[in-house]
Design an enzyme around this catalytic site. Structure first.
Site, PDB file in Angstrom:
ATOM      1  N   GLN A 188       0.863  -1.286   0.033  1.00  0.00           N
ATOM      2  CA  GLN A 188       0.173   0.032   0.079  1.00  0.00           C
ATOM      3  C   GLN A 188       0.984   1.147   0.019  1.00  0.00           C
ATOM      4  O   GLN A 188       0.528   2.161  -0.647  1.00  0.00           O
ATOM      5  CB  GLN A 188      -0.764  -0.100   1.079  1.00  0.00           C
ATOM      6  CG  GLN A 188      -1.918   1.196   1.241  1.00  0.00           C
ATOM      7  CD  GLN A 188      -2.810   1.125   0.219  1.00  0.00           C
ATOM      8  OE1 GLN A 188      -3.235   0.062  -0.427  1.00  0.00           O
ATOM      9  NE2 GLN A 188      -3.273   2.309  -0.248  1.00  0.00           N
ATOM     10  N   ALA A 210      -5.711   5.318  -0.171  1.00  0.00           N
ATOM     11  CA  ALA A 210      -5.611   5.487   1.469  1.00  0.00           C
ATOM     12  C   ALA A 210      -4.225   5.324   1.872  1.00  0.00           C
ATOM     13  O   ALA A 210      -3.325   4.771   1.176  1.00  0.00           O
ATOM     14  CB  ALA A 210      -6.318   4.292   1.989  1.00  0.00           C
ATOM     15  N   SER A 215      -6.398   1.124   4.193  1.00  0.00           N
ATOM     16  CA  SER A 215      -6.930   0.664   2.863  1.00  0.00           C
ATOM     17  C   SER A 215      -7.914  -0.518   2.781  1.00  0.00           C
ATOM     18  O   SER A 215      -7.605  -1.466   3.231  1.00  0.00           O
ATOM     19  CB  SER A 215      -5.782   0.187   1.760  1.00  0.00           C
ATOM     20  OG  SER A 215      -6.323  -0.098   0.786  1.00  0.00           O
ATOM     21  N   HIS A 217      -8.108  -2.736   0.544  1.00  0.00           N
ATOM     22  CA  HIS A 217      -7.325  -3.792   0.186  1.00  0.00           C
ATOM     23  C   HIS A 217      -6.484  -4.782   1.130  1.00  0.00           C
ATOM     24  O   HIS A 217      -6.410  -5.867   0.839  1.00  0.00           O
ATOM     25  CB  HIS A 217      -6.207  -3.157  -1.015  1.00  0.00           C
ATOM     26  CG  HIS A 217      -6.861  -2.535  -2.251  1.00  0.00           C
ATOM     27  ND1 HIS A 217      -7.288  -3.543  -3.235  1.00  0.00           N
ATOM     28  CD2 HIS A 217      -7.184  -1.443  -2.773  1.00  0.00           C
ATOM     29  CE1 HIS A 217      -7.992  -2.913  -4.374  1.00  0.00           C
ATOM     30  NE2 HIS A 217      -7.733  -1.606  -3.987  1.00  0.00           N
ATOM     31  N   ASP A 224      -9.664  -4.097  -7.839  1.00  0.00           N
ATOM     32  CA  ASP A 224      -9.970  -3.152  -8.604  1.00  0.00           C
ATOM     33  C   ASP A 224      -9.825  -3.661 -10.209  1.00  0.00           C
ATOM     34  O   ASP A 224      -9.322  -4.755 -10.255  1.00  0.00           O
ATOM     35  CB  ASP A 224      -8.765  -2.128  -8.711  1.00  0.00           C
ATOM     36  CG  ASP A 224      -8.698  -1.412  -7.365  1.00  0.00           C
ATOM     37  OD1 ASP A 224      -9.589  -1.330  -6.683  1.00  0.00           O
ATOM     38  OD2 ASP A 224      -7.629  -0.707  -7.337  1.00  0.00           O
ATOM     39  N   GLU A 275     -14.613   6.205  -7.300  1.00  0.00           N
ATOM     40  CA  GLU A 275     -13.770   5.221  -7.880  1.00  0.00           C
ATOM     41  C   GLU A 275     -14.672   4.291  -8.720  1.00  0.00           C
ATOM     42  O   GLU A 275     -15.019   3.434  -8.053  1.00  0.00           O
ATOM     43  CB  GLU A 275     -12.782   4.556  -6.943  1.00  0.00           C
ATOM     44  CG  GLU A 275     -11.895   5.355  -6.241  1.00  0.00           C
ATOM     45  CD  GLU A 275     -10.896   4.680  -5.442  1.00  0.00           C
ATOM     46  OE1 GLU A 275     -10.769   3.361  -5.286  1.00  0.00           O
ATOM     47  OE2 GLU A 275      -9.891   5.511  -4.737  1.00  0.00           O
ATOM     48  N   HIS A 278     -13.464   0.164  -8.349  1.00  0.00           N
ATOM     49  CA  HIS A 278     -13.346  -0.540  -7.032  1.00  0.00           C
ATOM     50  C   HIS A 278     -14.522  -1.144  -6.266  1.00  0.00           C
ATOM     51  O   HIS A 278     -15.610  -0.531  -6.020  1.00  0.00           O
ATOM     52  CB  HIS A 278     -12.812   0.691  -5.982  1.00  0.00           C
ATOM     53  CG  HIS A 278     -12.224  -0.095  -4.458  1.00  0.00           C
ATOM     54  ND1 HIS A 278     -11.236  -0.449  -4.237  1.00  0.00           N
ATOM     55  CD2 HIS A 278     -13.039  -0.576  -3.443  1.00  0.00           C
ATOM     56  CE1 HIS A 278     -11.063  -0.870  -2.816  1.00  0.00           C
ATOM     57  NE2 HIS A 278     -12.369  -0.974  -2.541  1.00  0.00           N
TER      58      HIS A 278
END
Length: 389
Positions: A188, A210, A215, A217, A224, A275, A278
């Site tokens: 990240q 982030a 995040s 993720h 994504d 986004e 995402h």
């Protein structure tokens, strides 16, 4: 002539006097014994233990320094209250859970305010692998990858693949391109550094990326996605020139448990710019509820606070199943820390009062054979999802 002394007239009189004296002495003795008995009883009253059902207090001698005799006291056990089934016949009981588990599960909220807990989730993170190794043996090539470095937990990869299999079956296309999946803290940071270069400043990059630790993720539940056609054309999802066909993911992701995480118009709540690429897994029925009410995930977490196990939300999903959903808060405890001084009396650490979660919390869950799933919200409690079918 008779002599009066021969008859001894004085003897009967003396006998009567003796009897009277004996009677008086006897009566006196009786009176003395009676008086002594009364005095004894006054000084030593009889204490009667209470009889079951008798609410009259026991006799005491008036000395408040000594407790009354409690020989054989009556003890009443509080009645045992059995859990009462609700109108659907479901009974709820408290289950002991570690409070730190509020940082785990499919429904954790991770954003600029609430960081992902790597320590608590360490065991799950250990099961993450590269998506390419999962994708190669999958029965259908229903999506594409940017390379071999994209990582994802196997469970998320399976759920995502089922969704794209449906896209392939319904459209005959497999043009969705997965560009990012799971990211650890270091990845990240690298992603943020790259975006700072691309966008020209950290503040601009942070509108889309982030800080490490914050995040989605990190959860392994997000990915994504772009579009890459067989004609080697690349589209950012949602852009005007993209063929309408690829809006399929927005219209169908909820029925597979995924949400479009950062919608336009929710920037002030999510803290990020929209986004289009995402997506994040939350499961059925939550994804459909979020879409139906046009919520971002922050709004949904707050929305569920209005539902407890006593008035859970009942929702029928598109898969034909009915669910019950409610929130159980973990009440914080007040912790007082005393000040610490050195040998000279100087304050090293000032006194403080703080709120923190207890180690163990009791969470109401259904008993018997009622299936349910429980997930922390990463803030202050648990979200419970019941299968009502």
């Amino acid at each position: 002539m008779h002599n009066y002394n021969d008859y001894n007239y004085g003897q009967p009189k003396r006998q009567n006097n003796t009897v009277m004296i004996l009677l008086i002495v006897l009566i006196s003795l009786v009176l003395i014994v009676a008086v002594m008995g009364i005095v004894y009883m006054v000084k030593n009253p009889v204490v009667t233990p209470p009889v079951q059902g008798d609410t009259t207090p026991a006799v005491t001698d008036g000395n408040t320094d000594e407790p009354a005799d409690t020989t054989n006291p009556v003890t009443t056990e509080p009645p045992v209250t059995e859990p009462v089934p609700d109108e659907r016949g479901i009974t709820f009981v408290g289950e002991k859970m570690e409070s730190k588990l509020i940082h785990t599960g499919d429904l954790v909220l991770v954003n600029k305010d609430y960081a992902y807990d790597f320590e608590v989730n360490a065991k799950k993170d250990g099961g993450i692998g590269d998506l390419y190794s999962f994708w190669k043996p999958w029965p259908k090539y229903s999506y594409k990858l940017t390379g071999t470095k994209v990582k994802m937990p196997t469970r998320t990869a399976e759920l995502m693949s089922v969704m794209f299999d449906a896209f392939l079956d319904e459209t005959g296309e497999n043009d969705y391109l997965i560009t990012s999946g799971y990211r650890d803290y270091q990845l990240q940071q690298e992603t943020l550094d790259e975006m700072i270069v691309d966008y020209g400043s950290e503040s601009a990059a942070l509108r889309y990326c982030a800080l490490p630790g914050h995040s989605e993720h990190h959860t392994g539940l997000a990915f994504d996605c772009y579009v890459f056609t067989d004609e080697n054309k690349t589209y950012k999802l949602g852009e005007e020139k993209m063929p309408e066909l690829y809006n399929w993911i927005y219209d169908n992701c909820a029925r597979f448990g995924f949400i479009h995480r950062y919608q336009a118009g929710k920037e002030s709540i999510t803290g990020f710019a929209a986004e289009s690429w995402h997506f994040r897994y939350v499961g059925i029925p939550h994804a459909e509820l979020i879409e139906e009410k046009n919520f971002c995930y922050e709004e949904y977490v707050n929305f569920l606070r209005d539902y407890s196990y006593e008035n859970y939300l009942v929702y029928e999903a598109s898969n034909g199943k009915t669910y019950g959903i409610y929130f159980a808060e973990v009440e914080p405890e007040t912790v007082v820390i005393e000040e610490v001084r050195d040998e000279n009396g100087n304050i090293i650490t000032p006194a403080s009062v703080s709120e923190q979660l207890p180690d163990i919390a009791s969470i109401p869950v259904p008993t018997g054979n009622v299936p349910y799933e429980i997930s922390g919200n990463n803030v202050d409690g648990f979200i419970i999802t019941i299968s009502l079918d």
